[in-house]
Design a protein around this motif. Structure first.
Motif, PDB file in Angstrom:
ATOM      1  N   ILE A 137     -21.576  80.672 -12.721  1.00 25.80           N
ATOM      2  CA  ILE A 137     -22.325  79.419 -12.888  1.00 25.80           C
ATOM      3  C   ILE A 137     -21.618  78.457 -13.848  1.00 25.80           C
ATOM      4  CG2 ILE A 137     -24.499  78.385 -13.654  1.00 25.80           C
ATOM      5  CD1 ILE A 137     -25.898  80.936 -12.538  1.00 25.80           C
ATOM      6  N   SER A 138     -21.169  78.947 -15.007  1.00 29.13           N
ATOM      7  CA  SER A 138     -20.510  78.064 -15.983  1.00 29.13           C
ATOM      8  C   SER A 138     -19.243  77.414 -15.427  1.00 29.13           C
ATOM      9  CB  SER A 138     -20.195  78.819 -17.277  1.00 29.13           C
ATOM     10  OG  SER A 138     -21.396  79.152 -17.937  1.00 29.13           O
ATOM     11  N   PRO A 139     -18.337  78.169 -14.765  1.00 31.40           N
ATOM     12  CA  PRO A 139     -17.145  77.509 -14.217  1.00 31.40           C
ATOM     13  C   PRO A 139     -17.474  76.481 -13.133  1.00 31.40           C
ATOM     14  CG  PRO A 139     -16.972  79.909 -13.983  1.00 31.40           C
ATOM     15  CD  PRO A 139     -18.258  79.615 -14.674  1.00 31.40           C
ATOM     16  N   ILE A 140     -18.525  76.745 -12.362  1.00 28.89           N
ATOM     17  CA  ILE A 140     -18.926  75.778 -11.327  1.00 28.89           C
ATOM     18  C   ILE A 140     -19.444  74.501 -11.990  1.00 28.89           C
ATOM     19  CG2 ILE A 140     -20.606  75.318  -9.491  1.00 28.89           C
ATOM     20  CD1 ILE A 140     -20.152  78.304  -8.640  1.00 28.89           C
ATOM     21  N   ILE A 141     -20.229  74.664 -13.056  1.00 32.88           N
ATOM     22  CA  ILE A 141     -20.716  73.490 -13.797  1.00 32.88           C
ATOM     23  C   ILE A 141     -19.529  72.710 -14.359  1.00 32.88           C
ATOM     24  CG2 ILE A 141     -21.963  72.748 -15.883  1.00 32.88           C
ATOM     25  CD1 ILE A 141     -23.932  75.094 -15.320  1.00 32.88           C
ATOM     26  N   MET A 142     -18.533  73.442 -14.886  1.00 30.70           N
ATOM     27  CA  MET A 142     -17.350  72.776 -15.449  1.00 30.70           C
ATOM     28  C   MET A 142     -16.567  72.037 -14.358  1.00 30.70           C
ATOM     29  SD  MET A 142     -16.228  75.694 -18.211  1.00 30.70           S
ATOM     30  CE  MET A 142     -14.828  74.840 -18.930  1.00 30.70           C
ATOM     31  N   LEU A 143     -16.474  72.633 -13.172  1.00 28.68           N
ATOM     32  CA  LEU A 143     -15.802  71.961 -12.045  1.00 28.68           C
ATOM     33  C   LEU A 143     -16.532  70.663 -11.696  1.00 28.68           C
ATOM     34  CD1 LEU A 143     -13.646  72.033  -9.722  1.00 28.68           C
ATOM     35  CD2 LEU A 143     -15.412  73.158  -8.350  1.00 28.68           C
ATOM     36  N   LEU A 144     -17.858  70.735 -11.638  1.00 27.42           N
ATOM     37  CA  LEU A 144     -18.653  69.544 -11.332  1.00 27.42           C
ATOM     38  C   LEU A 144     -18.526  68.497 -12.442  1.00 27.42           C
ATOM     39  CD1 LEU A 144     -21.855  71.283  -9.897  1.00 27.42           C
ATOM     40  CD2 LEU A 144     -20.027  70.130  -8.607  1.00 27.42           C
ATOM     41  N   GLY A 145     -18.220  68.964 -13.655  1.00 26.30           N
ATOM     42  CA  GLY A 145     -18.050  68.057 -14.798  1.00 26.30           C
ATOM     43  C   GLY A 145     -16.656  67.452 -14.897  1.00 26.30           C
ATOM     44  N   GLY A 146     -15.770  67.802 -13.961  1.00 26.53           N
ATOM     45  CA  GLY A 146     -14.455  67.166 -13.948  1.00 26.53           C
ATOM     46  C   GLY A 146     -13.268  68.091 -14.129  1.00 26.53           C
ATOM     47  N   HIS A 147     -13.517  69.369 -14.399  1.00 22.38           N
ATOM     48  CA  HIS A 147     -12.398  70.298 -14.527  1.00 22.38           C
ATOM     49  C   HIS A 147     -11.772  70.544 -13.149  1.00 22.38           C
ATOM     50  CE1 HIS A 147     -12.624  71.723 -18.755  1.00 22.38           C
ATOM     51  NE2 HIS A 147     -13.821  71.165 -18.663  1.00 22.38           N
ATOM     52  N   THR A 148     -10.639  71.242 -13.124  1.00 23.55           N
ATOM     53  CA  THR A 148      -9.926  71.459 -11.863  1.00 23.55           C
ATOM     54  C   THR A 148     -10.418  72.723 -11.156  1.00 23.55           C
ATOM     55  OG1 THR A 148      -8.169  72.843 -12.758  1.00 23.55           O
ATOM     56  CG2 THR A 148      -7.867  70.454 -12.959  1.00 23.55           C
ATOM     57  N   TYR A 149      -9.960  72.890  -9.925  1.00 25.16           N
ATOM     58  CA  TYR A 149     -10.282  74.058  -9.107  1.00 25.16           C
ATOM     59  C   TYR A 149      -9.800  75.357  -9.766  1.00 25.16           C
ATOM     60  CZ  TYR A 149      -5.339  74.024  -8.072  1.00 25.16           C
ATOM     61  OH  TYR A 149      -3.979  74.062  -8.213  1.00 25.16           O
ATOM     62  N   VAL A 150      -8.806  75.259 -10.651  1.00 22.14           N
ATOM     63  CA  VAL A 150      -8.207  76.440 -11.280  1.00 22.14           C
ATOM     64  C   VAL A 150      -9.272  77.275 -11.979  1.00 22.14           C
ATOM     65  CG1 VAL A 150      -6.623  77.235 -13.106  1.00 22.14           C
ATOM     66  CG2 VAL A 150      -5.921  75.409 -11.542  1.00 22.14           C
ATOM     67  N   ALA A 208      -2.507  73.099 -13.035  1.00 22.73           N
ATOM     68  CA  ALA A 208      -2.939  71.793 -12.495  1.00 22.73           C
ATOM     69  C   ALA A 208      -2.726  70.753 -13.589  1.00 22.73           C
ATOM     70  CB  ALA A 208      -4.398  71.853 -12.057  1.00 22.73           C
ATOM     71  N   ARG A 209      -1.508  70.703 -14.077  1.00 25.39           N
ATOM     72  CA  ARG A 209      -1.146  69.930 -15.268  1.00 25.39           C
ATOM     73  C   ARG A 209      -1.570  68.458 -15.231  1.00 25.39           C
ATOM     74  NH1 ARG A 209       3.059  71.744 -18.621  1.00 25.39           N
ATOM     75  NH2 ARG A 209       3.298  70.320 -20.346  1.00 25.39           N
ATOM     76  N   GLU A 210      -1.235  67.744 -14.155  1.00 28.70           N
ATOM     77  CA  GLU A 210      -1.529  66.299 -14.103  1.00 28.70           C
ATOM     78  C   GLU A 210      -3.025  66.018 -14.210  1.00 28.70           C
ATOM     79  OE1 GLU A 210       0.887  64.117 -14.420  1.00 28.70           O
ATOM     80  OE2 GLU A 210       2.192  65.877 -14.448  1.00 28.70           O
ATOM     81  N   LYS A 211      -3.820  66.785 -13.457  1.00 28.61           N
ATOM     82  CA  LYS A 211      -5.267  66.587 -13.483  1.00 28.61           C
ATOM     83  C   LYS A 211      -5.832  66.930 -14.865  1.00 28.61           C
ATOM     84  CE  LYS A 211      -9.494  66.199 -11.829  1.00 28.61           C
ATOM     85  NZ  LYS A 211     -10.166  64.943 -11.834  1.00 28.61           N
ATOM     86  N   TYR A 212      -5.321  68.002 -15.459  1.00 32.18           N
ATOM     87  CA  TYR A 212      -5.815  68.421 -16.766  1.00 32.18           C
ATOM     88  C   TYR A 212      -5.457  67.395 -17.841  1.00 32.18           C
ATOM     89  CZ  TYR A 212      -7.266  71.536 -20.511  1.00 32.18           C
ATOM     90  OH  TYR A 212      -7.912  72.088 -21.592  1.00 32.18           O
ATOM     91  N   ILE A 213      -4.259  66.851 -17.754  1.00 32.53           N
ATOM     92  CA  ILE A 213      -3.845  65.817 -18.712  1.00 32.53           C
ATOM     93  C   ILE A 213      -4.749  64.596 -18.574  1.00 32.53           C
ATOM     94  CG2 ILE A 213      -1.999  64.153 -19.243  1.00 32.53           C
ATOM     95  CD1 ILE A 213      -0.013  66.472 -18.738  1.00 32.53           C
ATOM     96  N   GLU A 214      -5.028  64.236 -17.336  1.00 35.07           N
ATOM     97  CA  GLU A 214      -5.921  63.091 -17.067  1.00 35.07           C
ATOM     98  C   GLU A 214      -7.304  63.365 -17.656  1.00 35.07           C
ATOM     99  OE1 GLU A 214      -8.157  61.621 -13.097  1.00 35.07           O
ATOM    100  OE2 GLU A 214      -6.003  61.980 -12.875  1.00 35.07           O
ATOM    101  N   LEU A 215      -7.794  64.577 -17.473  1.00 32.47           N
ATOM    102  CA  LEU A 215      -9.102  64.980 -17.992  1.00 32.47           C
ATOM    103  C   LEU A 215      -9.130  64.935 -19.519  1.00 32.47           C
ATOM    104  CD1 LEU A 215     -11.887  66.480 -17.392  1.00 32.47           C
ATOM    105  CD2 LEU A 215     -10.605  68.593 -17.656  1.00 32.47           C
ATOM    106  N   SER A 216      -8.003  65.302 -20.145  1.00 33.30           N
ATOM    107  CA  SER A 216      -7.938  65.386 -21.609  1.00 33.30           C
ATOM    108  C   SER A 216      -7.612  64.064 -22.287  1.00 33.30           C
ATOM    109  CB  SER A 216      -6.893  66.425 -22.014  1.00 33.30           C
ATOM    110  OG  SER A 216      -7.221  67.678 -21.478  1.00 33.30           O
ATOM    111  N   MET A 217      -7.210  63.048 -21.514  1.00 37.90           N
ATOM    112  CA  MET A 217      -6.766  61.774 -22.111  1.00 37.90           C
ATOM    113  C   MET A 217      -7.846  61.076 -22.932  1.00 37.90           C
ATOM    114  SD  MET A 217      -3.755  61.258 -22.146  1.00 37.90           S
ATOM    115  CE  MET A 217      -2.679  59.883 -21.996  1.00 37.90           C
ATOM    116  N   MET A 218      -9.113  61.398 -22.660  1.00 40.81           N
ATOM    117  CA  MET A 218     -10.175  60.757 -23.452  1.00 40.81           C
ATOM    118  C   MET A 218     -10.100  61.207 -24.919  1.00 40.81           C
ATOM    119  SD  MET A 218     -13.545  62.652 -22.074  1.00 40.81           S
ATOM    120  CE  MET A 218     -13.665  64.412 -21.980  1.00 40.81           C
ATOM    121  N   MET A 219      -9.388  62.312 -25.172  1.00 39.63           N
ATOM    122  CA  MET A 219      -9.213  62.782 -26.549  1.00 39.63           C
ATOM    123  C   MET A 219      -8.035  62.082 -27.227  1.00 39.63           C
ATOM    124  SD  MET A 219     -11.643  64.979 -27.016  1.00 39.63           S
ATOM    125  CE  MET A 219     -11.215  66.021 -28.383  1.00 39.63           C
ATOM    126  N   GLY A 220      -7.247  61.326 -26.456  1.00 43.66           N
ATOM    127  CA  GLY A 220      -6.118  60.583 -27.015  1.00 43.66           C
ATOM    128  C   GLY A 220      -4.782  61.231 -26.711  1.00 43.66           C
TER     129      GLY A 220
END
Length: 193
Positions: A72-85, A133-145
């Motif tokens: 359940i937690s990983p599915i919630i994280m996927l829906l929140g913007g994390h990658t398929y990984v 899934a480096r590019e997607k993860y970097i994009e996801l983390s960019m809000m942290m600067g």
């Protein structure tokens, strides 16, 4: 013969424990605001949540209960913007944890502790995203600067991930052991030895 199918009561229990687990996971996850602490997040998570999951395993001694709670937690994280990984990683981890638990007949404290150790490695998938899934993860983390992302890129390497997985297993063992001590009465009542 005891009925081993999940019932509505079991699903409700899964839901309740998932919410409790997710709250603790999110709280511990705040330490990731400092990039270097991300590497010990799985260790700390295992120590903090071991008692919760060990109690859950005492209460619901049925096939696939741990697997469902763990997905359940990983599915919630996927829906929140994390990658398929994170979901694919968790599928493998939860299946292995479920098979370990099954091997112990759901009533073996030793197998439940081992199952939790493996269960606890699912969160390593949140860091594996940086490698797989480096590019997607970097994009996801960019809000942290950019500085934060640059620190993550430097920290999250395959050799470091080997240490993160080892830490997750050790944290899982410590958390399960704490759960064993705190919940001795519950295990006896549930017939877990």
């Amino acid at each position: 013969m005891k009925d081993n199918k999940l019932k509505i009561k079991d699903l409700v229990t899964i839901g309740v424990f998932t919410v409790i687990y997710f709250v603790f996971m999110f709280g511990v996850g705040m330490m990731g605001v400092i990039p270097i602490l991300f590497l010990i997040y799985p260790t700390v998570l295992g120590i903090v949540t071991g008692t919760i999951i060990m109690l859950f395993m005492a209460k619901v001694q049925k096939p696939w209960a741990l697997f469902i709670l763990g997905m359940i937690s990983p599915i919630i994280m996927l829906l929140g913007g994390h990658t398929y990984v994170i979901v694919l990683h968790s599928l493998v981890v939860m299946f292995i944890a479920e098979m370990i638990r099954r091997a112990g007949g759901y009533k073996s404290l030793k197998f439940n502790m081992l199952a939790f150790m493996v269960f606890n490695t699912w969160i390593c998938g949140s860091l594996m995203q940086m490698l797989l899934a480096r590019e997607k993860y970097i994009e996801l983390s960019m809000m942290m600067g950019k500085e934060y992302v640059d620190a993550l890129i430097e920290l999250i390497t395959y050799p470091h991930m080997a240490l993160v997985y080892a830490g997750a297993l050790i944290g899982g063992l410590i958390g399960a052991y704490i759960g064993k001590i705190l919940l001795k009465k519950h295990f006896t009542k549930a017939g877990i030895a």
